[in-house]
Design a protein around this motif. Structure first.
Motif, PDB file in Angstrom:
ATOM      1  N   ASP A 153      -3.850  -3.708   7.988  1.00 25.17           N
ATOM      2  CA  ASP A 153      -2.689  -2.786   6.762  1.00 25.17           C
ATOM      3  C   ASP A 153      -2.126  -1.877   6.446  1.00 25.17           C
ATOM      4  O   ASP A 153      -1.340  -1.371   5.742  1.00 25.17           O
ATOM      5  CB  ASP A 153      -3.418  -4.257   5.576  1.00 25.17           C
ATOM      6  N   HIS A 154      -3.005  -0.556   7.218  1.00 25.48           N
ATOM      7  CA  HIS A 154      -2.856   0.682   6.967  1.00 25.48           C
ATOM      8  C   HIS A 154      -1.602   1.173   7.701  1.00 25.48           C
ATOM      9  O   HIS A 154      -0.185   2.026   7.977  1.00 25.48           O
ATOM     10  CB  HIS A 154      -4.025   1.710   6.536  1.00 25.48           C
ATOM     11  N   ARG A 164       1.039  -1.315   0.168  1.00 25.11           N
ATOM     12  CA  ARG A 164       0.189  -0.224   0.007  1.00 25.11           C
ATOM     13  C   ARG A 164       0.815   1.441   0.110  1.00 25.11           C
ATOM     14  O   ARG A 164       0.557   2.322  -0.610  1.00 25.11           O
ATOM     15  CB  ARG A 164      -0.699   0.358   1.028  1.00 25.11           C
ATOM     16  N   HIS A 182      -3.471  -2.000  -3.094  1.00 25.30           N
ATOM     17  CA  HIS A 182      -4.419  -2.721  -2.664  1.00 25.30           C
ATOM     18  C   HIS A 182      -4.618  -4.005  -2.865  1.00 25.30           C
ATOM     19  O   HIS A 182      -5.891  -4.322  -2.977  1.00 25.30           O
ATOM     20  CB  HIS A 182      -4.915  -1.232  -1.806  1.00 25.30           C
ATOM     21  N   HIS A 198      -7.091   4.676   6.748  1.00 25.12           N
ATOM     22  CA  HIS A 198      -8.038   5.267   8.100  1.00 25.12           C
ATOM     23  C   HIS A 198      -7.262   4.057   9.022  1.00 25.12           C
ATOM     24  O   HIS A 198      -5.493   3.642   8.710  1.00 25.12           O
ATOM     25  CB  HIS A 198      -9.380   3.961   7.670  1.00 25.12           C
ATOM     26  N   ASP A 230      -9.601   3.018   1.186  1.00 21.95           N
ATOM     27  CA  ASP A 230      -9.552   2.287   1.533  1.00 21.95           C
ATOM     28  C   ASP A 230     -11.512   2.646   0.812  1.00 21.95           C
ATOM     29  O   ASP A 230     -12.254   2.631   1.632  1.00 21.95           O
ATOM     30  CB  ASP A 230     -10.002   1.042   2.381  1.00 21.95           C
TER      31      ASP A 230
HETATM   32 ZN   LIG Z   1      -7.079  -1.648   3.756  1.00 18.02          ZN
END
Ligand SMILES: [Zn+2]
Length: 325
Positions: free
Chosen positions: A89-90, A47, A276, A85, A224
């Motif tokens: 995974d971010h 990402r 992503h 957010h 996202d």
């Molecule tokens: Zn994500």
């Protein structure tokens, strides 16, 4: 005389158009580098990207798992960190111990960053501003202080006016997604109680970003999101985004078909980088046939570019890739 008046009016109208951002004319290029898990590939958890303005300002977007902590040599100077957010995974509950550790489909993220986060650790080490929406302007100062940083690094950027980092103007735009903080980022007793009930801590709405670079390039970073009317009304009609980074993650966000619709019919930029993908999108730097990335590239009508980790792509004011693509 009449001709002179017509020319004067035409010049005035052209000036207005420039002020509205619809006829950008700046010089210099914006450099974009993906910081993924495997060199030269586009892998399942990738990402993170660094955006470098022509004036040298460097902005990190969604560090996630794949930036290898604050000492990752790919980071260099970082002036601001963006976080769309707080999903793992971010925000980054862990990171990779070394380049290419694990496989492209399942990288090794064995270096733990909780209860802090990869995002906060990087912002503190770089003394970079954290430009965040939602309720993160009260949550992150506590984390930044715990990591030894100045809580004032955290700056509110809810939906509304634009902030500024160097010569880059930054705004948040709506994203249709969720924003639950995983329990491992909370004090143990609070985290355990939430986990036992199958809940996360809600921290306000998620967002995407608009970056207006000093050369006039207007980038839309989707975060996202699913399809949302704001991609037409806010991102295109108000900000005139002419370049986009969009998620193609499927089920969690727009999949490749929905993302192509957003680009073709709503945002209408001049070029796009996909992000992503949640898949092994490339092998040997080549797009895997039948992958989500492949499907997106075939469906989208403007030039699309794969964010191969470590490779820098340069975009001019109009969103045209002029090097590295
Ligand atoms: Zn994500």
């Amino acid at each position: 005389m009449r001709k002179a008046i017509v020319l004067a009016v035409a010049a005035l109208l052209a000036g207005c158009a420039n002020m509205m951002g619809s006829q950008p004319s700046g010089t210099g290029v914006v450099k974009i580098t993906a910081l993924g898990s495997h060199d030269g590939e586009f892998c399942a958890r990738d990402r993170a990207m660094v955006f470098e303005d022509p004036d040298g300002t460097r902005i990190l977007y969604d560090a996630g798992f794949t930036v290898r902590g604050a000492s990752d040599p790919r980071l260099g100077k970082i002036d601001a960190v963006l976080l769309s957010h707080v999903h793992g995974d971010h925000i980054g509950p862990a990171h990779q111990p070394a380049a290419n550790a694990g496989s492209c489909g399942s990288p090794d993220f064995s270096v733990n960053d909780t209860p802090n986060s990869n995002t906060v650790n990087i912002a503190v080490a770089k003394n970079a501003r954290l430009l965040v929406g939602g309720e993160l302007n009260s949550f992150f100062p506590v984390k930044v202080k715990a990591a030894g940083g100045d809580p004032k690094l955290v700056q509110t950027l809810r939906f509304g006016a634009m902030g500024k980092v160097g010569g880059v103007r930054v705004a948040t735009v709506p994203a249709v997604h969720t924003n639950g903080l995983p329990p491992e980022f909370l004090d143990k007793n609070v985290g355990d109680a939430l986990r036992a009930n199958g809940l996360t801590a809600y921290v306000g709405p998620p967002n995407g970003y608009i970056l207006i670079f000093s050369n006039g390039l207007v980038a839309y970073l989707s975060g996202d999101t699913g399809i949302t009317a704001e991609q037409d009304i806010v991102v295109r009609q108000y900000y005139h985004a002419n370049f986009a980074v969009i998620n193609i993650g499927d089920v969690f966000t727009t999949g490749p078909t929905e993302a192509a619709y957003v680009i073709n019919d709503m945002v209408k930029p001049n070029s796009v980088i996909m992000s992503h993908a949640n898949e092994v999108a490339t092998q040997g730097g080549k797009v895997v046939a039948g992958s989500r990335t492949d499907t997106f590239m075939k469906a989208v009508k403007v030039p699309s570019y794969v964010p191969l980790s470590g490779k820098t792509m340069s975009f001019d004011v109009s969103g045209k890739c002029v090097a590295g693509c």
